[in-house]
Design a protein around this motif. Structure first.
Motif, PDB file in Angstrom:
ATOM      1  N   GLY A  90       0.823  -1.212   0.000  1.00  0.00           N
ATOM      2  CA  GLY A  90       0.000   0.000   0.000  1.00  0.00           C
ATOM      3  C   GLY A  90       0.851   1.255   0.000  1.00  0.00           C
ATOM      4  N   GLY A 219      -2.460  -5.894  -6.008  1.00  0.00           N
ATOM      5  CA  GLY A 219      -3.254  -5.423  -7.156  1.00  0.00           C
ATOM      6  C   GLY A 219      -3.721  -6.509  -8.096  1.00  0.00           C
ATOM      7  N   ILE A 237      -3.379  -1.218  -3.643  1.00  0.00           N
ATOM      8  CA  ILE A 237      -2.335  -0.439  -4.323  1.00  0.00           C
ATOM      9  C   ILE A 237      -2.681   1.036  -4.499  1.00  0.00           C
ATOM     10  N   HIS A 238      -3.971   1.370  -4.567  1.00  0.00           N
ATOM     11  CA  HIS A 238      -4.338   2.788  -4.665  1.00  0.00           C
ATOM     12  C   HIS A 238      -4.493   3.384  -3.271  1.00  0.00           C
TER      13      HIS A 238
ATOM     14  N   LYS B 214       8.397  -2.685  -3.442  1.00  0.00           N
ATOM     15  CA  LYS B 214       7.901  -2.455  -2.083  1.00  0.00           C
ATOM     16  C   LYS B 214       8.906  -2.963  -1.048  1.00  0.00           C
ATOM     17  N   GLY B 235      -0.757  -8.006 -14.094  1.00  0.00           N
ATOM     18  CA  GLY B 235      -1.240  -6.883 -13.317  1.00  0.00           C
ATOM     19  C   GLY B 235      -2.667  -6.941 -12.860  1.00  0.00           C
ATOM     20  N   LEU B 236      -3.366  -5.821 -12.972  1.00  0.00           N
ATOM     21  CA  LEU B 236      -4.675  -5.657 -12.348  1.00  0.00           C
ATOM     22  C   LEU B 236      -5.788  -6.227 -13.215  1.00  0.00           C
ATOM     23  N   PRO B 237      -6.672  -7.017 -12.620  1.00  0.00           N
ATOM     24  CA  PRO B 237      -7.771  -7.553 -13.423  1.00  0.00           C
ATOM     25  C   PRO B 237      -8.686  -6.430 -13.907  1.00  0.00           C
ATOM     26  N   ASN B 394       0.290  -3.500 -13.829  1.00  0.00           N
ATOM     27  CA  ASN B 394       0.423  -3.151 -12.418  1.00  0.00           C
ATOM     28  C   ASN B 394       1.350  -1.938 -12.283  1.00  0.00           C
ATOM     29  N   MET B 396       2.937  -0.866  -9.706  1.00  0.00           N
ATOM     30  CA  MET B 396       3.830  -0.878  -8.545  1.00  0.00           C
ATOM     31  C   MET B 396       5.300  -0.629  -8.863  1.00  0.00           C
TER      32      MET B 396
END
Lengths: 276, 459
Positions: A90, A219, A237-238, B214, B235-237, B394, B396
């Motif tokens: 996060g 995510g 993630i947001h 991270k 990544g993000l769905p 994603n 990140m």
């Protein structure tokens, strides 16, 4: 494998763990969270980083024993290892644009506002802190907040300590006097919603921290999604922090209940006694 | 050599009605007789068109030749020289669009079952513990982000040349999409684990629970390692952005499959819960949609319906997956698009409002774009909806390393050597292409490994 270095009971059903996690500690900032699995077959459960020490390489989390994994975690003692411990996940908190902040914590939400109180004090703009709990026994970190808050306000639902009332009652009284430019509120969703509704009328920017159900926390699964200002966002993630005035609370609360029935059955099936 | 007419050897499978309710592997694999017999069908074409159809350039006629001669280990050696995961590829590659499509026999009585032969050889290699030789260290260190097909391939190739490789994996288990995405009945996890164990034997280190961007940053890795390869995945769905999509009972295929595959939620004793439904709708028609639909069936759904806005011909899944899904009783609602998800009084989805579609002129991608037919709306009962519409990149890595070059979509941009705009930082797989196949990611991992070896002066 991450070793538990210290463990203490803060309230009935609430335990503080200090965990050896150098890589997490090195990159951690207030507002972020970790995901852990208690054992080899464990589920992935997110917890807010309550404190960290980069030099010692430790991360502190606060855990309320409410479900299968949290109860199982409590069976581990100092020196035992948590199987998996990943983070920090996060986005870190950013309150840089505000100067006169009040931190509002309800129940386990105290875990999230504690690092903020410390941070704000270090930055030279200590915040007021309001902590609410059902009763005296559930008030946590009083001593720590006395050290880091500009002023500390405590309240209990049953009046067993300091005063009777909800955090919103205290906040309502303080706002006209203290003229806060930001409210940072963390606790159970109904409490965050109540705070957001109060401050919306008063037009005070309000930041909340979501405690959504998650799987990966990176995510990938979309389980933690919520609607913020009409857009779908991922808490992992947001967030986890969002503008409380823009969150679709009814939807978020509904989503938080998705496994309620299953969890009951599960505890039963796994022969875990949740009442202890 | 005279061309002998002989039909393609069919791989034995579990009976459809039985397998639709269990998680055991669907296809049972060739025995050595069948493998040999199928290998004999190879015409050993001089120009080897099959090889050009393979994203990692497996020397197909050569390995089939060895297989035909009964030397499975030699066949394995040939495959392994360009493909580090034959057991996986034999099972999940879309062969009909790759090697087998190019096979001269494809236009006759059916292409040589190259995938099935590869699977046989790969499994033989795993079972007979073809020992990985530990190569002498070349003194170079490379960090690989992600332990999916791209990362594993890159790591294997580098380790083969004596590079010290450390793989950083965000999850608590290595394998990426091979463990969280592809179900047990299509790719047994034991096999993936065996491949990973073999990699570890080669000296590759795997650091689990480490999220790049991270827990460790690209910058830190650049300082510590001679090169970095990013294979962080798709990544993000994506969701449809229609009303009701955040109702309970609506979830991404990624969530559903991760809970079931990685977290073993299909086992009663698993602490990880998973939602279930009687009438399940799966939106999308790719491999992930098929996996989700077939998983739902195995978890006890009464009906499972694939809802897809284009037609049967346009379904992007592997032919075999569609075939298997239909055999198992999955229904298709083709040329159909959901426009709203409707919930009950408890905030749980109960039905989909759909509209019928028709295919118009081909769009920029060459696919005929679907348009709604006015007045064709209808309701489809569904107490669980799984959305399998692909992913968006994603953010990140980019968030923690803003200087890395990305496309407008957010995918990482690489040059012809798979290097990003950052010197010594390479990338490949879905992180670069967006959601694609296992084999394309492996191809990218392999290509990047060659470039890295060149850059480090090892090759």
């Amino acid at each position: 494998m991450n070793k538990i270095l210290a463990k203490r009971k803060l309230a009935p059903n609430v335990t503080e763990y200090v965990v050896d996690a150098p890589r997490v500690a090195k990159h951690a900032n207030a507002g972020q969270f970790i995901i852990l699995r208690v054992d080899e077959d464990g589920e992935r459960v997110p917890f807010t980083i309550c404190d960290f020490d980069r030099e010692k390489g430790t991360v502190t989390i606060l855990v309320q024993e409410i479900g299968y994994s949290t109860i199982k975690l409590n069976s581990l003692g100092v020196g035992d290892c948590i199987h998996d411990f990943v983070g920090p996940l996060g986005k870190p908190t950013d309150l840089s644009e505000f100067k006169n902040i009040v931190l509002v914590g309800g129940g386990i939400g105290t875990a999230v506002i504690y690092p903020q109180a410390k941070n704000l004090k270090r930055e030279g703009k200590p915040a007021d802190v309001i902590v609410g709990a059902r009763n005296k026994e559930l008030i946590m970190y009083e001593k720590e907040f006395r050290e880091s808050a500009r002023e500390l306000f405590l309240t209990t639902d049953d009046g067993s300590y300091v005063r009777k009332g909800f955090v919103t009652d205290v906040l309502k009284e303080l706002i006209p006097i203290k003229k806060y430019d930001c409210v940072f509120a963390v606790g159970p969703m109904p409490m965050m919603r109540a705070v957001s509704e109060l401050t919306r009328e008063m037009k005070i920017p309000t930041v909340i921290s979501m405690n959504s159900i998650m799987v990966d926390g990176t995510g990938m699964c979309g389980c933690c999604r919520l609607t913020v200002g009409g857009e779908t966002k991922y808490a992992c993630i947001h967030g986890p922090e969002f503008d409380g005035h823009l969150v679709d609370w009814a939807e978020a609360i509904n989503r938080s209940r998705v496994f309620k029935e299953q969890e009951k059955e599960h505890l039963c099936f796994l022969k875990v006694d949740s009442s202890r | 050599m005279a061309v002998i007419k002989r039909n393609r050897t069919k791989m034995p499978e579990q009976n459809a009605a039985v397998r639709a309710r269990n998680f055991d592997e669907v296809s049972l694999g060739f025995d050595s007789e069948q493998a040999k017999c199928e290998a004999e069908r190879c015409l050993n074409c001089k120009n080897a068109p099959c090889k050009t159809g393979c994203p990692v350039g497996v020397n197909i006629p050569e390995f089939l030749q060895e297989l035909r001669n009964g030397d499975v280990a030699a066949a394995g050696k040939i495959i392994k020289s360009t493909n580090s995961l034959p057991s996986v590829c034999g099972r999940v590659c879309p062969q009909e669009n790759q090697c087998e499509k190019m096979c001269v026999r494809a236009k006759m009585e059916g292409a040589v079952a190259i995938g099935s032969c590869e699977r046989f050889v790969g499994d033989y290699m795993l079972k007979n513990g073809a020992q990985a030789e530990k190569v002498k260290s070349c003194g170079k260190k490379v960090a690989v982000i992600g332990s999916g097909p791209a990362g594993l391939t890159c790591a294997a190739e580098l380790a083969n040349h004596g590079v010290e490789v450390t793989v950083f994996e965000a999850f608590h288990k290595a394998g990426g999409v091979l463990v969280y995405g592809i179900p047990e009945f299509r790719l047994p996890k034991e096999l993936v684990q065996a491949e990973i164990d073999a990699l570890k034997e080669k000296g590759v280190k795997i650091e689990l629970n480490t999220v790049a961007g991270k827990s460790v940053t690209v910058e830190e890795l650049r300082k510590e390692y001679d090169a970095v390869f990013i294979g962080s995945g798709a990544g993000l769905p994506m969701f449809m952005k229609i009303a009701g999509e955040n109702l309970n009972g609506v979830l991404s295929a990624n969530e559903y499959l991760t809970r079931v595959n990685l977290m073993k939620a299909y086992k009663k004793e698993s602490p990880t819960p998973v939602q279930s439904g009687k009438n399940v709708a799966v939106i999308g028609a790719g491999n992930v949609a098929m996996d989700a639909a077939r998983t739902a069936l195995r978890l006890g759904a009464e009906t499972v319906t694939i809802v897809y806005r284009r037609g049967r011909e346009e379904m992007p899944a592997r032919a075999e997956e569609i075939h298997h899904a239909l055999e198992e009783g999955i229904k298709l609602e083709l040329l159909t698009n959901p426009i709203e998800m409707i919930g009950d009084e408890n905030g749980r989805v109960k039905s989909l409002r759909c509209v019928r579609m028709q295919l118009g002129e081909p769009d920029a991608s060459g696919r005929r774009s679907p348009t709604p037919i006015a007045g064709s709306e209808f309701m489809l009962d569904a107490d669980m909806v799984i959305v399998a519409l692909g992913t968006s990149p994603n953010p990140m890595i980019k968030d923690s390393c803003p200087e890395i070059g990305t496309s407008k979509r957010g995918t990482l941009v690489v040059d012809e050597d798979m290097m990003t705009n950052l010197d010594g930082v390479y990338a490949g797989g879905d992180a670069v292409t967006g959601a694609a196949t296992v084999i394309l990611a492996m191809g990218a991992g392999r290509k990047a490994s060659c470039a890295i070896l060149g850059k480090l002066g090892v090759l």
